[in-house]
Structure formats: C-alpha cells, structure tokens
Design an enzyme around this catalytic site. Structure first.
Site, PDB file in Angstrom:
ATOM      1  N   HIS A 346      33.012  25.780  44.907  1.00 49.69           N
ATOM      2  CA  HIS A 346      31.674  25.432  44.420  1.00 49.69           C
ATOM      3  C   HIS A 346      30.725  26.556  44.814  1.00 49.69           C
ATOM      4  O   HIS A 346      30.941  27.261  45.798  1.00 49.69           O
ATOM      5  CB  HIS A 346      31.259  24.112  45.080  1.00 49.69           C
ATOM      6  CG  HIS A 346      29.996  23.501  44.555  1.00 49.69           C
ATOM      7  ND1 HIS A 346      28.742  23.974  44.905  1.00 49.69           N
ATOM      8  CD2 HIS A 346      29.780  22.437  43.743  1.00 49.69           C
ATOM      9  CE1 HIS A 346      27.813  23.236  44.331  1.00 49.69           C
ATOM     10  NE2 HIS A 346      28.419  22.294  43.604  1.00 49.69           N
ATOM     11  N   GLN A 426      34.378  16.782  48.185  1.00 48.39           N
ATOM     12  CA  GLN A 426      35.118  16.050  47.162  1.00 48.39           C
ATOM     13  C   GLN A 426      36.341  15.320  47.702  1.00 48.39           C
ATOM     14  O   GLN A 426      37.094  14.732  46.928  1.00 48.39           O
ATOM     15  CB  GLN A 426      35.556  17.022  46.054  1.00 48.39           C
ATOM     16  CG  GLN A 426      34.414  17.657  45.296  1.00 48.39           C
ATOM     17  CD  GLN A 426      33.633  16.660  44.471  1.00 48.39           C
ATOM     18  OE1 GLN A 426      34.161  15.641  44.036  1.00 48.39           O
ATOM     19  NE2 GLN A 426      32.360  16.945  44.235  1.00 48.39           N
TER      20      GLN A 426
END
Length: 636
Positions: A346, A426
């Site tokens: 990310h 996540q």
C-alpha cells in the site's frame, strides 16, 4: 465407512426417528408435543421479548450473538423469543412479500460444488442453519434446564438418541454455506463446509484423540460456527437501502462496518466516562483512564504481544508507519543504508520510506512477485547485503488479497541483521495474529479495518526498541519532568502518545475486539475462506472476467476486470443494485502496474457477508455481459 459408501438404506426411516423423538419428548416432565403451527407461533412471539435475569450467564448469551449481551435497547439480555430454537430468523417475518422465502434466488450451477449445484443462499430463507443442522431440532424441552438460558439448545435426549445418530457421521449442506470436497482432499477443508468428517474436526477442537475416537453423542454431528442472520442483525448499517435495494457491503478492505456493541460502547463513554486520562483525581478521570488502558490490554491479548507497554495508540496504520520512519528510521538509518519493501505494498508503506530515503540518502529495494501475486522468496533472499537495515512488508495485500509468508520472511530478515515492520491492516480482521510467534520488531493496524472506529490504530513495537527510540511528537502526557533546560520522557507507550489522544475511539476499538473474540477469529477465518472459494469459482464463470491476484493463499479480496466495461462502469452498475465495491487503484499502484493495470474492481469480504451477497454480485456481472437491465431483486 466413507461418505460415498452411504445409501438411503443406511439411514433410519423418518417415521422411526419421529416415533423415538415423540416418546422421548413425552418422557420429560413439563414437555409438550411440538406445535405444528410453528410459523404462527413464532410470528406471535416475535411481538414481545423474553426477559433474562441478571444472574444468568452473559457468556452463554455471547455464543448466540455478541451484541445481545447487555443490549440496552432490549433491557438486560432480552432477546426476541422467535430466535429461541425455532429455526426461523426474525428477518424472515418482515421480508418483502415479493421475495420468495421458500425459493430464494441463487446464482448459476458450479461444477466445483456438490452435485454441480450451489446451495440456496440463507438470505431471506427464514431458516437458521445452526438450528436446521441439529439432529435434535424439534426435540428440545419447552422449559430451560437449570442453569440454562431460555433460548439455549437443550439436549436432554442426546445419550438416548446416540444409537440412531451414530449412523450419521457427517453433516448436510446448510443454506448459508457452499459445499466443498470431502474431508482430507485438501488442507483448506473446514468442518462447516459439507463433506468433511465432523468427528475428526470436533475431536481436534474439543481435545479428543483424532479421527478414530468415539463417534457417539457430541461428535456425531456438527453445526456451523455462528448464525449469520443474527450476526448481520448486529450491524445496523446493513439494514440500509441503497437505490431502493438492500445494502450489500463488499468494500471491507477499505473499511469494515461497526456492530451495535461498538456504537453503544462509544456512546456510553461520552455519556458516563468522558474525561481526560492520567491527569486528575476525580471519578470520571478514573473511569476514562480505566477504559482506555483496558482497551490497550485487549489489544495486547488479541495480538499476543509480550507486554502491554508494547501497544501504542495512534490514528491508524499510516500514522504508525510514519512514526517508525520518523523516529526509529531517522535515528538509526544513515546514508547508503537499504530498506527492502515488497511489490505488494500500500502507498502508506512506500511513501514514508521514500521521504526518509530522500532525506538521508537511503536505497529502497523491492521484492518481486510472480504472475499470481505471490512473493518470490528466492529473489527476496538475494536482496540482502551488509547495508540492509529494515524490511517492511504487508501481511495481506489490500489489492490482491495475497497472504505473504510472514514468519519465513521475518526469520530471513533477522538472520541478515535487519529489523522488520509488518503491516497488518488487512490481516487482523481475517486471521489470528500471534506476534510472539511471528516475531516482527514492529506491527501496525487500523481499528476501522477490524470493525472498530475510524481515527484509531495501533503500533506494536518490541519494548526495548520503543524505549530506545526518540519521541515523535512532544507535549503533555509523554513527559516525566520538564524544565527549560531539559525534559525527561516516559518510557513506551506514553512517550509516543503526546497530548490528548483519541480516548473514546480507543475504547471503541476495545469493544470491537471483544466482539471479534466472542465469535472467534479462527471461526471467522474458516467461514470467510469458504466464502472466498465460493466467490472465486463463481467469478471464474463470468465471460470476459479476469481475476487479478490468484495466489494459493489469499484472504478476503477478489479483484477483477471485465472486458467491455471500465471498472467505474462496473462499480456504478453494482451500486444501482445496492452493492458496494471499490474501484480504482486502491492506493497500491505499483502492484496493479505489475499486472499492466491502472485500476480494478475489488469486492472484499467480511464475516457478515453471505453466499447470497456473492450471488447478487455475480448476477449483476452476468446481466452486464448479456445487456440485461432488470434488477437482481426482482425490480423492488
């Protein structure tokens, strides 16, 4: 005997079962025969609540639905009596009349599933799989046994029926979960996905001796881990309608929805506990401080961190990574040193290191991935040298869903003398995270990704490392003593929590962790894996659909593109049907560009999703390809 060896003659005739059940039912004092007018009874009972006294077990309540524990809007532990052993979900009673309760719509057949068919989804069926999968359903006494709650399953005839039930050593498909291959075919089978040997699974979790132990009584059948209808009812926003359709939330990788338990806990804080922490002698300061520090302990236990002092509250994953970069990184990295990142990252795990690299003359090296989106471990090993000081990588990719081999990668880094930051944004809501086993030096996650509030997150750091780091921000709360010549700082975690923090949302995060623990993170992981397998197989059948990220080990995410449509067009069409997915680059442009893409459509799952949610998604995609415009929900 293997499942395939069974025939209809191997099972007791239903009349025999009925006779045994009726005789046993009559033998219990105070019992009555089952009422044939069950639906009318349930509808009449749903209009009022059965009260539960305060001296009864809230732990047992939590087994049914975490939000039913001390639910304020119902009084102490009150629950609609229609839930109690009826097998009918209250949602079915108020279901729109033009939805066929007996034949809920499902998607197309799939050869990967049982007899080539997909089971009817639970949404709107009015049946609770946890009850209909119970061989004793309908035999329970009308009055609870001593020490039991009124709506708990009472099973006084289990021993008497064991002789009959022992003939049936596997569970049948429920309407809420997909069927997969028989137990032992692959390592990802789970007990609630039909075809697995429930005896072996039950003994594994209940302390038995494996698959060859006694098959009578308790282990002769299994139930799903939770009732998905009750779980969904815990999330108020899932009752919303979007464009006239029921909301289907498939944007969980961006943020998760919040159970009522979390919402009410935050309200309670502001109504009864609101005060600054650590700084006053009055009652509210004590309440506030206790609640805040209790949340810290909950995070410690949830992650299996070694000490509560290793848990620092921050705004979220992004702030946690920036804290490490600007404190530990600025203090310990020098010109020419190298940082290893993965291609899966990310932007929040790229940009802070780029800023630091530009400031200090550092070099960033990148771990490549294969065409399925899996880390190439051999290439990773080649990146290390004497200048490698830090490895920072994701536990689960937010764009592809790839689960990285975190333990192996951390061990390789430590063997080369490097520190490790693991991005768990996540992973924490989908799988068990054991930090003492994984052994990273830093771990970060955001509360809103694990059913908690926005604006709160966690930095975990090994205590000796945190205490050696320079403060990131200065101010109140993080100091022991201040003069104009010198300031003495607290040790961690206080030295990194300057000023008034997000106290209420830290408390809310603690409540979210309570909720997850009530259900069980391992059961969540297993249930979501079944949904992921189900959804992936259906998406593969859509003409012109290309999955992005097909790693062997994945969690939650099912990214794709669809020939003939832009990703925004797909997202807009899904939105018309009340289906929320993410379209765009997902703040992960490097990994999408690895696959020659600038964006994708990203449905992502949580444990409150169902097969019906996936059916709705896939139905829209098929209709898009065929040019149809009709609504999945029959034009409602």
């Amino acid at each position: 005997m293997d499942i395939k060896d069974f025939s209809s003659n191997d099972f007791p005739h239903e009349s025999e079962l009925e006779k045994i059940a009726n005789e046993l039912f009559k033998s219990v004092p105070g019992s009555t025969q089952p009422n044939s007018g069950l639906t009318e009874l349930v509808q009449s009972q749903f209009e009022h609540n059965d009260s539960i006294s305060e001296n009864q077990s809230s732990d047992a309540l939590g087994k049914i639905s975490p939000n039913l524990v001390n639910h304020k809007s119902l009084g102490f532990g009150q629950i609609p009596s229609s839930i109690a052993g009826s097998g009918i979900s209250p949602s079915a009673i108020n279901h729109p009349s033009d939805f066929n309760v007996d034949e809920p719509q499902t998607s197309l057949s799939d050869p990967h599933f049982y007899n080539g068919q997909i089971p009817k989804s639970v949404a709107g069926s009015g049946k609770s799989p946890s009850v209909e999968n119970d061989p004793l359903y309908g035999l329970h006494s009308s009055a609870p046994l001593a020490g039991q709650l009124p709506f708990e399953n009472e099973e006084p005839f289990r021993n008497d029926l064991s002789g009959v039930l022992a003939q049936i050593n596997f569970s049948f498909p429920t309407s809420q979960l997909p069927h997969v291959s028989a137990f032992g075919v692959n390592e990802h089978s789970y007990y609630f996905l039909t075809g697995q040997n429930p005896v072996q699974y039950a003994n594994h979790f209940l302390g038995g001796t494996g698959g060859h132990s006694n098959t009578h009584g308790l282990t002769s059948y299994v139930k799903p881990p939770f009732d998905i209808n009750l779980v969904k009812a815990d999330f108020p926003i899932l009752k919303e309608r979007v464009n006239g359709k029921p909301l289907i939330w498939l944007d969980n990788a961006a943020t998760t929805q919040k159970p009522k338990l979390v919402i009410e806990r935050i309200n309670h804080f502001y109504e009864h506990e609101n005060s600054n922490i650590h700084r006053a002698a009055h009652e509210l300061a004590a309440r506030s401080t206790d609640a805040y520090e209790a949340a810290r302990r909950k995070v410690q236990y949830f992650l299996n961190a070694g000490s509560v002092n290793e848990i620092v509250f921050v705004r979220g994953t992004t702030e946690a990574i920036n804290l490490v970069a600007q404190s530990w990184g600025d203090q310990n990295l020098n010109s020419g040193d190298e940082i290893i990142l993965s291609n899966l990252e990310h932007h929040a795990n790229i940009v802070p290191w780029q800023i630091l690299a530009q400031k200090k003359g550092l070099k960033i090296r990148v771990i490549p991935v294969d065409d399925d989106g899996q880390i190439l471990l051999d290439e990773y090993g080649k990146l290390f040298n004497s200048k490698t000081k830090l490895v920072s990588f994701t536990h689960v990719s937010n764009a592809l869903g790839t689960v990285t081999p975190a333990k192996q990668m951390i061990d390789m880094a430590h063997a080369n003398g490097a520190k490790v930051l693991l991005d768990g944004a996540q992973s924490v809501s989908h799988m068990r995270v054991d930090l003492q086993h994984l052994n990273p030096d830093f771990f970060v996650f955001s509360g809103h990704k694990v059913f908690g509030p926005t604006g709160i997150g966690v930095l975990y750091g090994k205590e000796e490392i945190l205490n050696s780091m320079q403060p990131w921000q200065g101010g109140g709360n993080m100091i022991k003593d201040v003069t104009f010549e010198h300031t003495e700082y607290h040790n961690a975690p206080g030295r990194f929590e300057a000023g008034t923090g997000n106290i209420a949302d830290a408390v809310g995060l603690g409540a979210a962790i309570d909720y997850v623990n009530k259900i069980g993170i391992d059961l969540i992981n297993q249930y979501e894996h079944g949904l992921l397998v189900y959804g992936t197989n259906l998406l593969k059948q859509v003409p012109g659909l290309h999955l992005v990220g097909t790693a062997a080990h994945k969690a939650s995410v099912m990214s794709f593109t669809l020939d003939g449509f832009t990703n925004d067009q797909v997202g807009q069409e899904l939105n018309k049907e009340g289906i929320a997915v993410r379209t765009g680059h997902h703040c992960a442009q490097p990994i999408l560009r690895r696959f020659g893409l600038e964006s994708s459509v990203r449905p992502s799952l949580a444990f409150y999703n169902t097969c019906a949610d996936i059916d709705a998604l896939v139905t829209v995609l098929h209709k898009l390809k065929s040019g149809q415009k009709t609504s999945y929900f029959g034009g409602r």
